[in-house]
Design a protein around this motif. Structure first.
Motif, PDB file in Angstrom:
ATOM      1  N   UNK A  75      35.697 -10.936  75.934  1.00 18.81           N
ATOM      2  CA  UNK A  75      35.447  -9.627  76.521  1.00 18.81           C
ATOM      3  C   UNK A  75      36.729  -8.812  76.474  1.00 18.81           C
ATOM      4  N   UNK A  83      34.268  -5.600  85.543  1.00 17.15           N
ATOM      5  CA  UNK A  83      33.451  -6.653  86.134  1.00 17.15           C
ATOM      6  C   UNK A  83      34.106  -7.296  87.341  1.00 17.15           C
ATOM      7  N   UNK A 309      29.985   0.102  79.437  1.00 19.72           N
ATOM      8  CA  UNK A 309      28.954  -0.762  78.875  1.00 19.72           C
ATOM      9  C   UNK A 309      28.272  -0.235  77.627  1.00 19.72           C
ATOM     10  N   UNK A 311      28.008   0.378  73.467  1.00 28.80           N
ATOM     11  CA  UNK A 311      28.399  -0.327  72.256  1.00 28.80           C
ATOM     12  C   UNK A 311      29.604   0.366  71.635  1.00 28.80           C
ATOM     13  N   UNK A 376      37.936 -18.485  87.457  1.00 27.11           N
ATOM     14  CA  UNK A 376      36.537 -18.181  87.133  1.00 27.11           C
ATOM     15  C   UNK A 376      36.422 -17.402  85.836  1.00 27.11           C
ATOM     16  N   UNK A 377      37.491 -16.690  85.494  1.00 23.58           N
ATOM     17  CA  UNK A 377      37.479 -15.912  84.261  1.00 23.58           C
ATOM     18  C   UNK A 377      38.040 -16.735  83.103  1.00 23.58           C
TER      19      UNK A 377
ATOM     20  N   UNK B  98      27.717  -5.643  85.648  1.00 25.66           N
ATOM     21  CA  UNK B  98      27.608  -6.457  84.452  1.00 25.66           C
ATOM     22  C   UNK B  98      26.946  -5.688  83.305  1.00 25.66           C
ATOM     23  N   UNK B  99      27.221  -6.214  82.129  1.00 28.55           N
ATOM     24  CA  UNK B  99      26.740  -5.585  80.907  1.00 28.55           C
ATOM     25  C   UNK B  99      25.253  -5.855  80.705  1.00 28.55           C
ATOM     26  N   UNK B 100      24.515  -4.851  80.267  1.00 26.56           N
ATOM     27  CA  UNK B 100      23.131  -5.062  79.883  1.00 26.56           C
ATOM     28  C   UNK B 100      23.054  -4.991  78.360  1.00 26.56           C
ATOM     29  N   UNK B 105      21.381  -8.156  71.178  1.00 30.84           N
ATOM     30  CA  UNK B 105      22.724  -8.431  71.671  1.00 30.84           C
ATOM     31  C   UNK B 105      23.614  -7.207  71.668  1.00 30.84           C
ATOM     32  N   UNK B 172      26.638 -16.696  80.597  1.00 29.47           N
ATOM     33  CA  UNK B 172      27.844 -17.270  80.021  1.00 29.47           C
ATOM     34  C   UNK B 172      28.718 -17.665  81.210  1.00 29.47           C
ATOM     35  N   UNK B 174      31.288 -16.577  82.533  1.00 31.65           N
ATOM     36  CA  UNK B 174      32.049 -15.602  83.313  1.00 31.65           C
ATOM     37  C   UNK B 174      31.200 -14.523  83.935  1.00 31.65           C
ATOM     38  N   UNK B 175      29.916 -14.729  84.017  1.00 25.13           N
ATOM     39  CA  UNK B 175      29.096 -13.702  84.606  1.00 25.13           C
ATOM     40  C   UNK B 175      27.732 -13.758  83.981  1.00 25.13           C
ATOM     41  N   UNK B 177      24.749 -11.844  81.633  1.00 22.88           N
ATOM     42  CA  UNK B 177      24.314 -10.737  80.798  1.00 22.88           C
ATOM     43  C   UNK B 177      22.802 -10.700  80.867  1.00 22.88           C
TER      44      UNK B 177
END
Lengths: 412, 421
Positions: A75, A83, A309, A311, A376-377, B98-100, B105, B172, B174-175, B177
């Motif tokens: 990420x 996040x 978020x 693309x 956690x990351x 969080x990402x949608x 994908x 995943x 880390x969170x 999706x």
């Protein structure tokens, strides 16, 4: 025989993986960077060279963390900040970055305009053509193609080495100055040191580095090669900066010529080191500027999209990532537009972009260090003791230095 | 399921919290929901003067300062410690920001806020707020921006992705999706959306509804409970509501309009095309207990002179529902009902035969439009009919009742009696 084969294989792998680190490092030496190094060299001679060593270490530590975060989490830094830190922190950072990057992009186009003026080409011609070329490369090109062109640009920056050698520096004096620098505790000198380190690690780079690692599709298995990439990038950055300062110090400083802009350095080199050195210097400035004028809007569009978020990516088609390309185009157009306004307040813009970067850098670094230490990351790939000591130490120092720079910019 | 209240997660995390008796004030840190469809909130992590506690969500009530205001207070009547299953979803940590992703994908947007609804059976996650309004709310400036935008005559748009559109979790490490196929609401099955819309309050219902085209919206509206239908028609702009109603069978429209106040019904009828509204008006004149109020004016009938071949051809091209053609209605030149021909008799007859010549035409079961519903129910259950023609005083065919509608009435009948008693 078989051993040789594995080495060969490893070398090919390395070649496939290098890119993000070298490119990010090279973009450091953008128009603003070259100006800072030139001015520092002209004003303080070789007595500023030592500061490149801590700058190089900071650069390496920070970039290594970015690369590792990208490899582990897959990420971008903007993704992770949104996040984990929520909307408010994200919003503040990104409004700041957007403004600072708009100003920075403007400075890059100023570099394009300035370097072409050395060759007698009007900015009303050079800036639109450069802008169009940048737009086509990013919108129509793939990441692979863009990366190749960027790597060629990076190699081009080595022309500064030739410029410096043509200036016939005294290597004994240089060696002495690096080991026993004459550090002056005057506000001017201190602010120059801060400016020098500050220009080497700009906030936006952290985002670009991490995103580039992801867009390249690298995995944690590629870590050892990525480290080499980052190291080569840092060394290259510092080497180029070193030779720019040497070129200016051994000509302009010796002859007591004060300059304010990188293009002044190119002009001033002509009578002192010859036409060729001057041309190379200007060419280097042009390449650096156009290079950064590409990367900066890309990086900015990239992390704003990540944060919200959408693309993003050079590899994506126009219709796949509309927000990304729209944002990229707007930043590019605004940057070009400001330069084309007659008598635009370029110095004011550059001062303010430095001030905003100065405020943001500690914030981004603190976010990064918190993230890279969050189990956690990062899982097992959290920072080791060494990286933390160096990271937090540098962040602390940079916070103080940046605060100084900000106040200096505002009230100095 | 009537909606009592709905709220955003961000409000829960920022609003004042009153604890029972003299425990003082608290703060909501996290809501925990059971992984379901939709997830039901079961517990809340609370910061209290006595430390952080995880307590049951049940005892919470919500008050709002003024009707239009967005200031809430969360009241806890008691604090009962609760152990939460390990797979419970921590809404703030796992979903917020969080990402949608879409099915390919590709990144679509982030979760800016989460919409929850309190209904009788509990508190549920109904939708993800992915719009600008959600972002501004998180920044705490939504009221301000709303006022500024309103001053310029605009309005702040809220964009939701309903929970039902979250196809799969891709957890995943880390969170989370979430995955949806596209950002387009139209691909959702009408009854799914109807369920969701019922769980949203009036305002967001209207917003979601506006995003559908009239035909699609009509399908969704038909699937909904009467109260929810009435609610939608009150919220939607008149023109839009009329467009939607025109797409629906007149008997359904008549039923819905009976539920809302007569002024609004009249307004909607005036806005509709005359041919459509006339039919509805006629139907609305029937009393509640009369067969006419139940019948559909959308039915198939054939002339007694038609040949079997013609009828079969017609059926092939119309493709009606099976229950509507179990028996075919046959009328004469004056539209009077003359026979009911079972589909089976039709199929085994000679193609050149006329409908009037077919042997074994069923006994003529029909009802008067002014007959009562209990009479109809009796007829249907006595002869196991799947559809019954409705005729007027002159024996003219004016409608049909299919068994589905009657079943609903049969189920409703005892409840009514019980209520009355």
């Amino acid at each position: 025989m078989s051993k040789q084969k594995t080495y060969w294989k490893q070398f090919l792998l390395l070649l496939a993986i290098i890119g993000p680190g070298i490119i990010t490092g090279s973009v450091d030496n953008d128009a603003g960077g070259i100006t800072t190094y030139s001015v520092a060299g002209a004003r303080y001679g070789f007595h500023m060279l030592w500061s490149l060593i801590p700058a190089g270490i900071v650069l390496f530590v920070v970039q290594e963390m970015n690369a590792r975060m990208g490899l582990v989490t897959n990420k971008g830094l903007a993704d992770l900040i949104r996040e984990n830190a929520g909307v408010k922190v994200t919003f503040f950072i990104f409004i700041g970055l957007l403004v600072a990057d708009l100003a920075n992009t403007t400075t890059e186009f100023a570099g394009v305009a300035g370097s072409m003026q050395v060759f007698g080409i009007s900015k009303y011609l050079s800036v639109p053509i450069a802008g169009a070329a940048v737009w086509l490369l990013v919108v129509k090109g793939s990441y692979k193609m863009a990366e190749r062109i960027f790597l060629i640009f990076s190699a081009f920056l080595l022309t500064y080495v030739v410029s410096a050698i043509l200036a016939k520096p005294d290597w004994n004096v240089i060696g002495h100055a690096v080991i026993h620098p004459e550090i002056q505790w005057k506000p001017d000198y201190v602010s120059m040191v801060i400016g020098l380190i500050g220009t080497t690690i700009a906030p936006w780079m952290q985002f670009y580095m991490q995103s580039a690692v992801i867009e390249k599709g690298l995995k944690i298995e590629d870590y050892k090669y990525t480290i080499i990439d980052v190291a080569v990038g840092c060394v290259l950055t510092i080497v180029v900066a070193f030779f720019i300062m040497v070129a200016c110090a051994s000509t302009l400083h010796v002859n007591h010529i004060e300059i304010n802009e990188a293009k002044d350095a190119a002009m001033a080199l002509k009578p002192l080191a010859g036409q060729f050195a001057s041309t190379l210097f200007a060419l280097g400035l042009f390449v650096a500027s156009i290079f950064s004028a590409t990367i900066l809007p890309v990086a900015t569009a990239f992390y704003v999209c990540e944060a919200f978020g959408f693309e993003a990516g050079i590899d994506k088609k126009l219709e796949e990532a509309p927000q990304f390309y729209t944002l990229f185009t707007i930043i590019l157009l605004v940057g070009m537009g400001i330069i084309l306004i007659p008598n635009a307040p370029l110095i004011l813009i550059s001062v303010w972009s430095q001030v905003i970067n100065g405020i943001l850098l500690p914030l981004v670094l603190v976010c990064m260090l918190l993230l890279v230490n969050n189990r956690e990351v990062m899982g097992q790939h959290v920072n080791g003791k060494f990286s933390n000591v160096v990271g937090w130490g540098m962040t602390g120092i940079l916070c103080v230095l940046s605060l100084y720079l900000v106040f200096n910019g505002l009230f100095g | 399921m009537p909606v009592n209240q709905s709220f955003y997660l961000s409000r829960a995390l920022t609003s004042p919290v009153r604890l029972p008796e003299d425990l003082g004030r608290g703060k909501i840190l996290e809501l925990l929901a059971l992984d379901g469809d939709p997830p039901k909130v079961v517990a809340v992590r609370l910061k209290t003067p006595q430390g952080i506690r995880t307590v049951a969500w049940e005892s919470v009530t919500l008050t709002k300062e003024g009707k239009q205001s967005s200031r809430y207070t969360f009241h806890f009547s008691k604090l009962s410690e609760i152990s939460v299953p390990e797979n419970a979803i921590a809404l703030k940590k796992v979903l917020l920001d969080k990402q949608i992703l879409d099915v390919d994908g590709r990144k679509v947007v982030r979760v800016n806020d989460i919409r929850l609804a309190i209904v009788q059976s509990g508190t549920f996650v109904v939708a993800m707020d992915v719009g600008m309004a959600g972002l501004l709310r998180r920044l705490g400036v939504d009221a301000l921006v709303r006022r500024i935008v309103a001053a310029f005559g605009g309005s702040l748009s809220t964009t939701f992705i309903p929970w039902s559109r979250m196809e799969a979790f891709v957890p995943d490490q880390h969170g989370l999706k979430l995955s949806i196929d596209t950002a387009n609401l139209k691909t959702l099955h009408p009854s799914d959306l109807a369920d969701l819309i019922e769980e949203l309050d009036g305002h967001s219902q209207a917003i979601l509804f506006k995003s559908l085209d009239a035909e699609h919206a009509a399908e969704v509206l038909e699937e909904m409970e009467p109260e929810a239908q009435a609610q939608i028609l009150r919220e939607l702009p008149v023109e839009l509501a009329a467009d939607v109603l025109e797409q629906m069978p007149s008997d359904e429209v008549a039923d819905i309009l009976d539920e809302i106040d007569s002024d609004r019904a009249e307004e909607l009828l005036d806005e509709m095309e005359k041919s459509a509204s006339d039919e509805v008006r006629e139907l609305m004149e029937y009393e509640d207990h009369e067969v006419g109020s139940l019948m559909s004016t959308d039915y198939l009938c054939f002339r007694d002179e038609d040949t079997v071949e013609q009828v079969l051809g017609e059926l092939r091209s119309q493709k009606p529902d099976p229950e509507a053609i179990y028996s075919l209605f046959v009328v004469d030149a004056h539209e009077r009902l003359t026979a009911l021909v079972p589909l089976t008799s039709l199929v085994i007859s000679d193609p050149t035969q006329k409908l009037s010549e077919i042997e074994g035409s069923r006994r003529l079961h029909s009802v008067q439009d002014t007959a009562t519903i209990p009479e109809l129910v009796e007829l249907v259950s006595k002869y196991s009919l799947l559809s019954v023609p409705v005729v007027d005083d002159d024996q003219k065919l004016i409608g049909a009742v299919v068994v589905d509608d009657v079943v609903y009435e049969m189920l409703k009948a005892p409840r009514r009696r019980w209520r009355a008693g």
